[in-house]
Design a protein around this motif. Structure first.
Motif, PDB file in Angstrom:
ATOM      1  N   LEU A  86      17.438  61.082  10.270  1.00  0.00           N
ATOM      2  CA  LEU A  86      18.198  60.206  11.254  1.00  0.00           C
ATOM      3  C   LEU A  86      17.507  58.665  10.466  1.00  0.00           C
ATOM      4  O   LEU A  86      18.272  57.722  10.633  1.00  0.00           O
TER       5      LEU A  86
ATOM      6  N   ILE B 202      22.476  62.178  20.567  1.00  0.00           N
ATOM      7  CA  ILE B 202      21.861  61.028  21.296  1.00  0.00           C
ATOM      8  C   ILE B 202      20.788  60.372  20.153  1.00  0.00           C
ATOM      9  O   ILE B 202      21.023  58.973  20.268  1.00  0.00           O
ATOM     10  N   GLY B 203      20.037  60.790  19.416  1.00  0.00           N
ATOM     11  CA  GLY B 203      19.302  60.378  18.629  1.00  0.00           C
ATOM     12  C   GLY B 203      20.083  59.692  17.409  1.00  0.00           C
ATOM     13  O   GLY B 203      19.748  58.506  17.041  1.00  0.00           O
TER      14      GLY B 203
ATOM     15  N   ALA C 149      21.345  56.684  19.098  1.00  0.00           N
ATOM     16  CA  ALA C 149      20.158  55.579  19.261  1.00  0.00           C
ATOM     17  C   ALA C 149      19.950  54.737  18.054  1.00  0.00           C
ATOM     18  O   ALA C 149      19.291  53.662  18.136  1.00  0.00           O
ATOM     19  N   VAL C 150      19.821  55.554  16.995  1.00  0.00           N
ATOM     20  CA  VAL C 150      19.260  54.740  15.802  1.00  0.00           C
ATOM     21  C   VAL C 150      20.661  53.998  15.139  1.00  0.00           C
ATOM     22  O   VAL C 150      20.112  53.188  14.079  1.00  0.00           O
TER      23      VAL C 150
ATOM     24  N   VAL D 189      24.239  56.089  26.122  1.00  0.00           N
ATOM     25  CA  VAL D 189      23.258  55.745  24.800  1.00  0.00           C
ATOM     26  C   VAL D 189      23.919  54.616  24.057  1.00  0.00           C
ATOM     27  O   VAL D 189      23.030  53.641  23.986  1.00  0.00           O
TER      28      VAL D 189
ATOM     29  N   HIS E  27      23.948  51.406  25.693  1.00  0.00           N
ATOM     30  CA  HIS E  27      22.656  50.946  26.006  1.00  0.00           C
ATOM     31  C   HIS E  27      22.109  50.217  24.617  1.00  0.00           C
ATOM     32  O   HIS E  27      21.263  49.335  24.637  1.00  0.00           O
ATOM     33  N   VAL E  28      22.273  50.904  23.521  1.00  0.00           N
ATOM     34  CA  VAL E  28      21.549  50.297  22.366  1.00  0.00           C
ATOM     35  C   VAL E  28      22.313  49.431  21.578  1.00  0.00           C
ATOM     36  O   VAL E  28      21.987  48.858  20.526  1.00  0.00           O
TER      37      VAL E  28
ATOM     38  N   LEU F 290      20.769  46.424  19.970  1.00  0.00           N
ATOM     39  CA  LEU F 290      19.304  46.411  19.756  1.00  0.00           C
ATOM     40  C   LEU F 290      19.258  46.575  18.016  1.00  0.00           C
ATOM     41  O   LEU F 290      18.012  46.442  17.543  1.00  0.00           O
ATOM     42  N   HIS F 291      20.337  46.738  17.298  1.00  0.00           N
ATOM     43  CA  HIS F 291      20.054  46.943  15.984  1.00  0.00           C
ATOM     44  C   HIS F 291      20.471  45.681  15.173  1.00  0.00           C
ATOM     45  O   HIS F 291      20.657  45.869  13.686  1.00  0.00           O
TER      46      HIS F 291
ATOM     47  N   LYS G 290      11.117  50.022  14.207  1.00  0.00           N
ATOM     48  CA  LYS G 290      11.616  50.117  15.740  1.00  0.00           C
ATOM     49  C   LYS G 290      12.743  50.885  15.649  1.00  0.00           C
ATOM     50  O   LYS G 290      13.039  51.648  16.667  1.00  0.00           O
TER      51      LYS G 290
ATOM     52  N   ILE H 286      12.807  54.007  18.373  1.00  0.00           N
ATOM     53  CA  ILE H 286      13.883  54.151  19.542  1.00  0.00           C
ATOM     54  C   ILE H 286      14.688  55.656  19.413  1.00  0.00           C
ATOM     55  O   ILE H 286      14.687  56.108  20.461  1.00  0.00           O
ATOM     56  N   GLY H 287      14.757  55.773  17.960  1.00  0.00           N
ATOM     57  CA  GLY H 287      15.242  57.391  17.874  1.00  0.00           C
ATOM     58  C   GLY H 287      14.367  58.518  18.498  1.00  0.00           C
ATOM     59  O   GLY H 287      14.847  59.516  19.322  1.00  0.00           O
TER      60      GLY H 287
ATOM     61  N   ALA I 108      14.445  58.302  22.155  1.00  0.00           N
ATOM     62  CA  ALA I 108      16.019  58.828  22.472  1.00  0.00           C
ATOM     63  C   ALA I 108      16.222  60.259  22.691  1.00  0.00           C
ATOM     64  O   ALA I 108      16.847  60.735  23.364  1.00  0.00           O
TER      65      ALA I 108
ATOM     66  N   GLN J  23       9.196  43.194  20.018  1.00  0.00           N
ATOM     67  CA  GLN J  23      10.418  43.419  19.897  1.00  0.00           C
ATOM     68  C   GLN J  23      10.702  45.191  20.126  1.00  0.00           C
ATOM     69  O   GLN J  23      11.611  45.585  20.599  1.00  0.00           O
TER      70      GLN J  23
ATOM     71  N   ALA K 175      12.641  47.221  23.231  1.00  0.00           N
ATOM     72  CA  ALA K 175      13.829  48.036  23.166  1.00  0.00           C
ATOM     73  C   ALA K 175      13.273  49.513  23.591  1.00  0.00           C
ATOM     74  O   ALA K 175      14.067  50.070  24.276  1.00  0.00           O
TER      75      ALA K 175
ATOM     76  N   GLY L 294      13.526  50.083  27.419  1.00  0.00           N
ATOM     77  CA  GLY L 294      14.809  50.367  27.867  1.00  0.00           C
ATOM     78  C   GLY L 294      15.347  51.705  28.011  1.00  0.00           C
ATOM     79  O   GLY L 294      16.045  52.426  28.668  1.00  0.00           O
ATOM     80  N   VAL L 295      15.230  52.054  26.494  1.00  0.00           N
ATOM     81  CA  VAL L 295      15.837  53.242  26.013  1.00  0.00           C
ATOM     82  C   VAL L 295      15.162  54.613  26.730  1.00  0.00           C
ATOM     83  O   VAL L 295      15.929  55.225  27.082  1.00  0.00           O
TER      84      VAL L 295
ATOM     85  N   HIS M 193      16.530  54.707  29.945  1.00  0.00           N
ATOM     86  CA  HIS M 193      17.934  55.200  30.035  1.00  0.00           C
ATOM     87  C   HIS M 193      18.038  56.768  29.673  1.00  0.00           C
ATOM     88  O   HIS M 193      18.948  57.385  30.349  1.00  0.00           O
ATOM     89  N   VAL M 194      16.991  57.525  28.754  1.00  0.00           N
ATOM     90  CA  VAL M 194      17.502  58.623  28.547  1.00  0.00           C
ATOM     91  C   VAL M 194      16.492  59.569  29.223  1.00  0.00           C
ATOM     92  O   VAL M 194      16.697  60.787  29.128  1.00  0.00           O
TER      93      VAL M 194
END
Lengths: 355, 355, 355, 355
Positions: free
Chosen positions: C255, C288-289, C292-293, C332, C335-336, C339-340, D284, D288-289, D292, D324, D328, D331-332, D335-336
């Motif tokens: 990922l 999901i992962g 999310a990334v 998801v 939501h993200v 963030l990136h 980061k 997040i991943g 998640a 930062q 992130a 919140g994630v 959410h998950v």
């Protein structure tokens, strides 16, 4: 940093250089070669490099001061161009002869050990192997006989006249293992157990360092450097296979490691086809392969009745298979012994060697 | 499923079995061995297995019907116990002799090719290699001379009397390459290009199949099975290193693959230490290693002036290094040729072989 | 080499630069960004680099000429800082929305395909997937319905209004696949089938390039560069797992590749958790992962009755599992999505990015 | 072997079962679940399996006796279906909340440590990390402050009220580390240092077990089983990347390990994106991943001035980047948190889970 002394530089001059290095809080390691003495400077030199170099170059008896291109220093060919030869009892490792370490995976009983060593000692083995402390993936598997196993190994040495190698798994075991065994073995899972490396480096016995199954050549040499930095350069490197995506064999034997190591380091190299392949019928061809690419020896597992072994039965040789392997590798070793002289740094371009 | 015919079964009986198989929408492949004929049944048998087996067993001339334990069938030792020998011009591969495929990585010019082949052909090479279509990681690198290169290779064959091997990268190139070359090479990146495998299987030329750098032994044999299933079992397997975490060498040469393949398949096996190591000074020791573990031959890259090579200069041998390698491997081959006979299935337990 | 034009440079000036490049036998690629135009110079520049740079700098309209630090050029963020958005029918990939490619592994029948697409198209899928030509490890496994499968896919597009993606395995299939499908897929085993990359680059359709299971990020980007160099930069990168020593899952999903690619290239990135894990119950968490990334989308296999699937049944989602996954990833993704933004080169240090 | 007691079985009945097991020279481990008590029988059962099973089934209070399908027992979900929650000071790991372990790679000085912990403790960290004993590839690199570093860490706990985690590298250090720290960390290179695992299992502190960079999921769980078999099931699993052929990142983060472990074991799982990627700008997105896919927490390296760090500066977060990341992942995580309930064995087919 290496300080190369002038040919004919005397003890006083060598001591002068060492004193200067020690005064800087660094450690000097001396290699008194046939031609000239080299002193390695180890420790964190940092920003004082240029100043220190100038001072060393101005010291009496110094020919040149050179940078070391590799992260390992004491185990490198640059520091110590001659092969290291390790002598234990009447045996030598790394002197051009063929070392054969053989015996059971685990010492299971006095009888099993003696039956095995009696055979291998009279059929070509030069060193007896056997595990007393066994690293096992499962806490519920047989963990070895411990000190009892060590005692049997000492008896086996008496019986055969051959030196004994066995694994040490923890710093707390170093003293007791060093008391009974001639060579300490550090296993693949402990290759980067730095506390153990240092403790073995101080134990006054030769050490065989198996390659971590996930370790690069450079990390392996750095692990050897730990042992050497503790004052012991009697180190044998043992290639035993690395972990790859291939699942037909237990590991993937990296035979290229043998000529690579002979180029990069002065330490002897042996191969372990038992663990590398995990199948007894592949031990002979890979032992031949290892010897053919220039290994100083092989380590193999032998059991009187592999089907009853408490560990690694699938890869243990029977006595008959051991004898077949011996017959093959003795001849191959004799045949190839003059074929690999050009691997030494003088004959290749060191800059490209690990490039 | 293998149908083993009775000793002495005649053509009519063999045809009867084949007819039954064809009538089921399956394909029969016949191996007429010295002792007895074996017919492999390939295709999706599915649920009719037991019924089909019973019907075949009841067919005149049939001794037994056995399951095949491996997913590859036509390339397995079970189907074809004898070694496959491939004959091209005056050369044989897999007959117990030593095959040496040598030449430049890329055909760069007529002069470069001729200068190289004139040397290698008179110093031990048995097959000429050279790339006309070059698979390159970058679209902006030299891609080979294409058909012009093929023509030079054909001239090189005339000049030396040796057969020529060259890579084919795409189904559209198969006809033209087969017109000029004696052996078609499938490269490591195309090992699972199934369309290309089938096209080469139909081209009427022997095929050398390089192992994918990320492929298991079983996937490699399955790729060979694609070629065989298209009607061509003149296949040479070439180990050229696999991709691992080790970065000191270009790839990790898997020499265990050689005895493993000799056990699992009847096809000849050669090794390519040039691509496996990526360093010219490691080619000789690994060529020795490959021959020592029983390879039927080696493939190496040679260039008159490696520093000027348009591709793979770092790993190309000079003429002098080629000569040194030849001197070494001819002797090693002679020495080991009787050491590996016990790898054939009759001498080991096939059930454990790949277990 | 990149030629950055001055803000406001006109067509005549751009053409002047292109003409100069063409006259050198090199190829200019133009990226007309919002601010300013960049022209990449591709081909073998070699020794004329400095001279060419000087001449380009002196050409009217040119602001600066810079070296390209990466081996890939057209697919790099340096050349094309904005995200590439691919539009097919009413769908966009890479525009910040969530792409969901879903359908059966293989098109097995008209009914199976329609039953599947009717479900996924009404439950969130934005693109229909399905294999007509199937790359199989064994030549005896189901190889797909071929052109018949393509026709069913075209019907599925009519039925759902969604674009269709399907794999092309050989240069000879490119035309027929491009006739029926909206997006061409290049599979993991063909990632370095350079002939196929070039043929797809010329086919006038967007291309999804799956990562080779043994390929590094850089090799993957170089494979994309092949497609781009043939004139097509409508490329979707698909991470589908790499091969490692871990055997619990079919592959190891990387990922990290997602943010890395978003940093290094302007191309959209999707993830394929079906092939990466090989187990249906791991598809949802890894989808999901991936989202999310920062992935632009996911590709998953769905089958009405996975236990009856002719290929990859173990990893196919049931309709119910597909619905659960959709419910999760839509949230998801929402939501993200903010963030990136800091992964773009402007916000990081490109020198360290791949360092 | 698991002995499942009847609902409502009393202490006397449980003791009866335990007594029988002990009398056989085996060890009983009890899990008193909400519904019913399960007793695992560990040790080498061997041939007496069927007889033992019959005797246990006949013992009062026993509902059923079942085989354990996995080689790990105490850490398996089968033995202990509920999540293990670890409570240290005021913090819990594995209770559904988000654990954040943050601090410097190495404790370099009192000031550096306090400056860092003051920031992270007020910006979301729940546990303080910092290395006092540092495993370094080179013997000449900074090896940590040792006991002095431990004392600073204890002060940092006082200062922040947060528990402290630090690495223990050798059995001889276990007592002193357990005296100062709240959680013992076993590093990646020591994952199969079995002596250290057992010593940590007896130390009376929770243990965080990092995955060996070359270890499979099953070997990792077996290493945890060593700790549990010594009487300590307060174990945190930490995924920190595995070694693959990919070299763009320091390791390949295996995020699939998170849902896999949640399925196979009751132990909490955290991820370490600092070591996995080796690049601060990737921390980061991978944090997040990790959150998640369901991780119970993250471990990250933070330094006031990463460019001056004595170790791992490239991957250390600045304070700003830490903030930062926190913004992130909080919140994630929120959410998950309800998306992964179906990973528990009740919701999937355990037979296929690791199949």
């Amino acid at each position: 940093m290496f300080v190369v002394m002038r040919t004919g530089a005397g003890e006083a001059e060598v001591n002068g250089v060492k004193g200067l290095i020690l005064a800087e809080g660094l450690t000097p390691f001396e290699n008194a070669g046939a031609d000239r003495t080299v002193i390695a400077v180890v420790g964190e030199i940092g920003k004082r490099r240029e100043q220190l170099r100038a001072r060393l170059e101005a010291t009496p008896g110094v020919a040149t001061v050179t940078a070391i291109s590799k992260p390992y220093k004491l185990v490198s060919r640059e520091f110590h161009p001659e092969n290291t030869v390790i002598r234990v009892l009447d045996t030598a490792i790394g002197d051009g002869g063929l070392t054969v370490m053989a015996g059971p995976c685990s010492v299971e009983s006095r009888e099993q050990l003696f039956e095995t060593v009696d055979h291998v000692a009279t059929h070509g083995a030069t060193i007896i192997r056997g595990g007393a402390f066994k690293p096992r993936t499962s806490p519920y598997s047989f963990q070895g006989l411990g000190v009892e196993g060590l005692r049997y190994l000492a008896e086996a040495r008496q019986r055969t006249g051959l030196p004994v190698i066995t694994e040490v798994m923890d710093t707390n075991q170093v003293d007791i293992v060093a008391e009974y065994a001639d060579i300490l073995q550090i296993g693949t899972r402990n290759m980067q157990n730095f506390s153990l490396l240092l403790a073995c480096g101080r134990a006054g016995r030769p050490v065989m360092l198996k390659r971590g199954f996930g370790a690069t050549i450079e990390e392996w040499l750095m692990a050897a450097e730990y042992i050497a930095s503790a004052g012991n350069s009697q180190i044998i490197m043992c290639e035993r296979g690395i972990r790859t995506f291939e699942t037909t064999t237990r590991n993937t034997m990296d035979l290229t490691a043998v000529p690579l190591l002979h180029h990069l380091t002065h330490l002897p190299v042996v191969v372990d086809p038992s663990h590398a392949t995990g199948k007894r019928w592949l031990v002979k061809p890979l032992a031949i392969g290892g010897v053919a690419v220039g290994a100083d020896g092989v380590m193999v597992e032998v059991h009187p009745r592999p089907e009853e072994a408490l560990s690694d039965g699938e890869q243990s040789l029977t006595f008959a298979l051991f004898d077949q392997m011996m017959a093959a590798i003795v001849g191959v070793h004799e045949h190839v012994r003059d074929l690999h002289g050009d691997l030494l740094p003088a004959a290749t371009d060191p800059a490209k060697a690990a490039g």
